[in-house]
Scaffold this active site. Sequence first.
Site, PDB file in Angstrom:
ATOM      1  N   ARG A  84       0.868  -1.178   0.000  1.00  0.00           N
ATOM      2  CA  ARG A  84       0.000   0.000   0.000  1.00  0.00           C
ATOM      3  C   ARG A  84       0.904   1.227   0.000  1.00  0.00           C
ATOM      4  NH1 ARG A  84      -3.454  -2.727  -1.547  1.00  0.00           N
ATOM      5  NH2 ARG A  84      -5.494  -3.190  -0.642  1.00  0.00           N
ATOM      6  N   GLU A  99      -2.562   7.405  -5.054  1.00  0.00           N
ATOM      7  CA  GLU A  99      -2.870   6.725  -6.315  1.00  0.00           C
ATOM      8  C   GLU A  99      -4.330   6.843  -6.734  1.00  0.00           C
ATOM      9  OE1 GLU A  99      -1.754   2.624  -5.202  1.00  0.00           O
ATOM     10  OE2 GLU A  99      -3.874   2.089  -5.406  1.00  0.00           O
TER      11      GLU A  99
HETATM   12  P1  NAD Z   1      -1.358 -11.133   5.162  1.00  0.00           P
HETATM   13  O1  NAD Z   1      -2.368 -10.654   6.126  1.00  0.00           O
HETATM   14  O2  NAD Z   1      -1.337 -12.582   4.791  1.00  0.00           O
HETATM   15  O3  NAD Z   1       0.119 -10.748   5.662  1.00  0.00           O
HETATM   16  C1  NAD Z   1       0.438  -9.495   6.187  1.00  0.00           C
HETATM   17  C2  NAD Z   1       1.525  -9.705   7.211  1.00  0.00           C
HETATM   18  O4  NAD Z   1       1.970  -8.427   7.652  1.00  0.00           O
HETATM   19  C3  NAD Z   1       1.054 -10.492   8.462  1.00  0.00           C
HETATM   20  O5  NAD Z   1       1.913 -11.581   8.699  1.00  0.00           O
HETATM   21  C4  NAD Z   1       1.141  -9.452   9.573  1.00  0.00           C
HETATM   22  O6  NAD Z   1       1.488 -10.024  10.818  1.00  0.00           O
HETATM   23  C5  NAD Z   1       2.229  -8.545   9.039  1.00  0.00           C
HETATM   24  N1  NAD Z   1       2.290  -7.265   9.712  1.00  0.00           N
HETATM   25  C6  NAD Z   1       1.323  -6.601  10.383  1.00  0.00           C
HETATM   26  N2  NAD Z   1       1.812  -5.467  10.916  1.00  0.00           N
HETATM   27  C7  NAD Z   1       3.120  -5.414  10.569  1.00  0.00           C
HETATM   28  C8  NAD Z   1       4.168  -4.482  10.831  1.00  0.00           C
HETATM   29  N3  NAD Z   1       3.957  -3.395  11.584  1.00  0.00           N
HETATM   30  N4  NAD Z   1       5.386  -4.741  10.317  1.00  0.00           N
HETATM   31  C9  NAD Z   1       5.605  -5.856   9.570  1.00  0.00           C
HETATM   32  N5  NAD Z   1       4.662  -6.771   9.314  1.00  0.00           N
HETATM   33  C10 NAD Z   1       3.428  -6.548   9.794  1.00  0.00           C
HETATM   34  O7  NAD Z   1      -1.553 -10.226   3.861  1.00  0.00           O
HETATM   35  P2  NAD Z   1      -1.079 -10.558   2.367  1.00  0.00           P
HETATM   36  O8  NAD Z   1      -2.154 -11.322   1.671  1.00  0.00           O
HETATM   37  O9  NAD Z   1       0.293 -11.100   2.385  1.00  0.00           O
HETATM   38  O10 NAD Z   1      -1.080  -9.096   1.729  1.00  0.00           O
HETATM   39  C11 NAD Z   1      -0.184  -8.102   2.183  1.00  0.00           C
HETATM   40  C12 NAD Z   1      -0.601  -6.759   1.616  1.00  0.00           C
HETATM   41  O11 NAD Z   1      -0.408  -6.779   0.204  1.00  0.00           O
HETATM   42  C13 NAD Z   1      -2.089  -6.416   1.785  1.00  0.00           C
HETATM   43  O12 NAD Z   1      -2.326  -5.804   3.039  1.00  0.00           O
HETATM   44  C14 NAD Z   1      -2.347  -5.484   0.653  1.00  0.00           C
HETATM   45  O13 NAD Z   1      -2.200  -4.161   1.115  1.00  0.00           O
HETATM   46  C15 NAD Z   1      -1.246  -5.786  -0.363  1.00  0.00           C
HETATM   47  N6  NAD Z   1      -1.751  -6.302  -1.642  1.00  0.00           N
HETATM   48  C16 NAD Z   1      -1.366  -5.666  -2.779  1.00  0.00           C
HETATM   49  C17 NAD Z   1      -1.796  -6.143  -4.020  1.00  0.00           C
HETATM   50  C18 NAD Z   1      -1.370  -5.499  -5.327  1.00  0.00           C
HETATM   51  O14 NAD Z   1      -2.027  -5.709  -6.344  1.00  0.00           O
HETATM   52  N7  NAD Z   1      -0.295  -4.745  -5.357  1.00  0.00           N
HETATM   53  C19 NAD Z   1      -2.653  -7.244  -4.081  1.00  0.00           C
HETATM   54  C20 NAD Z   1      -3.010  -7.878  -2.890  1.00  0.00           C
HETATM   55  C21 NAD Z   1      -2.567  -7.405  -1.668  1.00  0.00           C
END
Ligand code: NAD
Length: 352
Positions: free
Chosen positions: A258, A287
Amino acid sequence: MASLTGRSKLGAPSACRESAVMRITFYSAQPYDRRFFDEVRERHFADAGFEFIFQETSLDAGTVALADGSDAVCVFVNDRLDSEVIEALAAQGVRAIVLRCAGFNNVDLAVTQRLGLFVARVPAYSPEAVAEHALAMIMTLNRKTHRAFNRVREGNFALDGLLGRTLYGKTAGVVGTGRIGLCMARIFQGLGCQVLGYDPFPSAAFAAFGRMVSLDELLADADIVSLHCPLTEQTHHLIDRQALALMKPDAMLVNTSRGALIDTPAVIEALKSRQLGALAIDVYEQESELFFRDHSAEIITDDVFARLTSFPNVLITGHQGFFTVEALREIAEVTCGNLQAFANGRECANRL
Ligand code: NAD
């Protein structure tokens, strides 16, 4: 057939009849949304009574009226669901909000809960798709294939300016070792990198790919820092001036998560002072004004974004990490499943 809204006098949505029509207004709808949602409805939800209305515009206080008469809205990453919008939706009879994405930082959940609205998301859809896009960006930026492509088409085969670095043996840091972070860690391991991870809620599965460390240690040691944590109050501007100062001067920062995880003006300063080696972003804090639409005939008024595009060591894509056939199909299937759970009053594991 009746609509499921309060106006239809069918009572609670959970008590609706099998044959009822459920009208769902999509915001920020693109041609590919229509393609995959129509396909999935025809294939798997033909009897569900879903009526889809696709609106190209994004959801905000000025466009909320387009959902009048709908039972549900289907929204995406840059639709704004603040208290004003949610209250207006509820007043129009909308009872469900389904997000066709994983992140939900754009929804005021305190308000949806107060109003008793059903809110569900697609928690995981091909996490490999996003990790593979991050890999594509890293490879492109490192080996400058985007510049080579243009040069070769113009008959210029000079290599000067295209020098990259061998990734084998380098240290890669994964911030957020959830679904996408784990895929990224596996990819980095496959490249022969030393993999470091940081996550306040670490997953045991990460041990197969690398070592968990503190954020400061990760920033100090990694040649590539890839962000995969959600946007929360704690992660807002996680990469700020102080964090950038900890990083190796030639390190690459990658953000496919994000936009607001990064303090963009601070990153621009770090790029100008050569504190940061390279930047790859698929997301950008502002964005919503730009992405998912064609602005090629307009003047871009966002000077921060324009400055970013001027660096030779910055690669930007317009939030396309999720954009694979497999992921779009999965998003449509899970979203329709969420809508069906709402309509039938069933438990929904994806409810927020
Ligand atoms: P997820 O929930 O499986 O994993 C997120 C991880 O981040 C978790 O393990 C959580 O404990 C960790 N986390 C929370 N707070 C944190 C911090 N302060 N520091 C470090 N780690 C922390 O989510 P995911 O499915 O892996 O997705 C991650 C992110 O990717 C989503 O939140 C979304 O914003 C983004 N995303 C982007 C796209 C894209 O098209 N670019 C698509 C899907 C998701």
